[in-house]
Design an enzyme around this catalytic site. Structure first.
Site, PDB file in Angstrom:
ATOM      1  N   GLU A 136       2.187  -7.964 -10.397  1.00  0.00           N
ATOM      2  CA  GLU A 136       0.711  -7.986 -10.462  1.00  0.00           C
ATOM      3  C   GLU A 136       0.196  -6.785 -11.256  1.00  0.00           C
ATOM      4  O   GLU A 136      -0.733  -6.901 -12.066  1.00  0.00           O
ATOM      5  CB  GLU A 136       0.154  -7.985  -9.031  1.00  0.00           C
ATOM      6  CG  GLU A 136      -1.314  -7.607  -8.873  1.00  0.00           C
ATOM      7  CD  GLU A 136      -2.280  -8.765  -9.010  1.00  0.00           C
ATOM      8  OE1 GLU A 136      -2.147  -9.520  -9.979  1.00  0.00           O
ATOM      9  OE2 GLU A 136      -3.161  -8.873  -8.148  1.00  0.00           O
ATOM     10  N   THR A 189     -10.308  -8.677 -14.560  1.00  0.00           N
ATOM     11  CA  THR A 189     -10.207  -7.714 -13.458  1.00  0.00           C
ATOM     12  C   THR A 189     -10.347  -6.289 -13.978  1.00  0.00           C
ATOM     13  O   THR A 189     -11.000  -5.449 -13.356  1.00  0.00           O
ATOM     14  CB  THR A 189      -8.848  -7.891 -12.739  1.00  0.00           C
ATOM     15  OG1 THR A 189      -8.803  -9.221 -12.234  1.00  0.00           O
ATOM     16  CG2 THR A 189      -8.682  -6.922 -11.592  1.00  0.00           C
TER      17      THR A 189
HETATM   18  N1  HSE Z   1      -9.042  -5.739  -5.117  1.00  0.00           N
HETATM   19  C1  HSE Z   1      -9.001  -6.159  -6.479  1.00  0.00           C
HETATM   20  C2  HSE Z   1     -10.336  -5.844  -7.126  1.00  0.00           C
HETATM   21  C3  HSE Z   1      -8.746  -7.636  -6.532  1.00  0.00           C
HETATM   22  O1  HSE Z   1     -11.352  -6.157  -6.512  1.00  0.00           O
HETATM   23  O2  HSE Z   1     -10.358  -5.302  -8.222  1.00  0.00           O
HETATM   24  C4  HSE Z   1      -8.716  -8.202  -7.923  1.00  0.00           C
HETATM   25  O3  HSE Z   1      -7.441  -8.275  -8.416  1.00  0.00           O
END
Ligand code: HSE
Length: 317
Positions: A136, A189
């Site tokens: 990831e 992201t």
């Molecule tokens: N916790 C992460 C974010 C999840 O909010 O950036 C997304 O991959």
């Protein structure tokens, strides 16, 4: 528990909702659909190879060193001292990119999980965790397990520490349903993480901690009202909502339709609500999808109980 090696294994790796409003980077849950499929089989050619990727419009690299599924599978093989073993992977992407549904996490989990199955399960799911987090991290450059952990273990998972990968499952109230809606736009992201505040006020941190504690108690006690009171995000949502057209209108409609609470799924643009019962979840999903459709942005709803199974084998020879 180990079993005998297989010739070919196909797995299903499901979508996840990360953050769950008040648990930025530390809380996530697994849903039934959508999800990726990954196939692994032995090959005469030494080393790991990605033979085929479908459903990605040519966007994903076939080089295992650059591909989330390849990175996690290779990290596992290196750990087992089997880097030269001939294995080929096929990745069938069945969920949208940049969707907030844990698409890269599903592939990262799928890669290591399917190879572990092919080899007859030398490692437990828990032992696979560092390899899937590494997969990831290859996609978004950050080290967080709030998508991969619920995908790998199923259910609702709390990550006490991402650094130590101290992860635990949380009780799932029996009538808890999720309404998740994906508006057809892309939010990377990386971009959504860049707009997060670097510093937060003490009062904000205090309230967010109270909400996270309340949400976990609500899950353990199956106290739906407490879940609803706690499901607020004071840290990511105020900054990230502007990446999602009509976010506050969608939230209003979800709450009017009976959601316990509503927020952004992971980094967005998908949004989610938790609901008591399937009928409420279906009403909420329809109300939210309608807001996006009127913009007009195509919206795909997913209504699901919390998926306690996580990644699993769907076929093997
Ligand atoms: N916790 C992460 C974010 C999840 O909010 O950036 C997304 O991959």
């Amino acid at each position: 528990m180990s079993s005998s090696p297989k010739k070919e294994v196909r797995i299903f790796s499901p979508a996840t909702v990360a953050n769950v409003a008040c648990g930025f980077d530390v809380l996530g849950f697994c849903i039934d659909q959508p999800g990726d499929e990954v196939v692994a089989r032995f090959s005469d050619q030494p080393g790991l190879r990605i033979a085929k990727i479908t459903g990605d419009d040519g966007r994903l690299p076939l080089d295992p060193k650059l591909n989330t599924a390849g990175v996690s599978a290779q990290a596992l093989l290196r750990h087992l001292g089997k880097d030269n073993l001939g294995i080929e992977l096929e990745i069938h992407k069945k969920m949208p990119f940049g969707s907030g549904l844990g698409s890269s996490a599903a592939s990262a989990v799928g890669g290591a999980f399917v190879v572990n199955q092919l080899l007859g399960e030398p490692l437990t799911r828990r032992q696979l965790l560092p390899f899937v987090v590494a997969g990831e991290a290859a996609a978004d450059g950050a080290w967080h397990a709030d998508n991969v952990a619920p995908c790998l273990f199923g259910g609702i998972t709390l990550i006490r520490s991402n650094a130590e990968l101290d992860v635990m499952n949380v009780n799932i109230p029996s009538n808890l349903w999720a309404a998740v809606v994906h508006p057809d736009i892309v939010v990377l992201t990386k971009v959504a993480r860049e707009i997060m505040p670097r510093h937060i006020q003490l009062e904000t941190s205090t309230q967010q901690s109270g909400n996270l504690g309340g949400l976990l108690c609500g899950f353990f006690q199956s106290d739906y009202a407490l879940i609803g009171r706690s499901l607020h995000d004071l840290i990511a949502e105020p900054h990230r909502q502007r990446l999602i057209p009509q976010f506050y209108q969608a939230k209003r409609m979800a709450m009017e339709a009976g959601a316990l609470g509503f927020s952004i799924s992971g980094a967005g643009p998908s949004v989610f609500a938790l609901c008591e019962g399937e009928a409420k979840a279906r009403q909420v999903a329809a109300a939210v999808a309608k807001v996006f459709s009127q913009i007009p942005i195509k919206a795909t709803p997913y209504v699901s109980q919390i998926n306690s199974k996580g990644v699993h084998v769907i076929d093997q020879k």
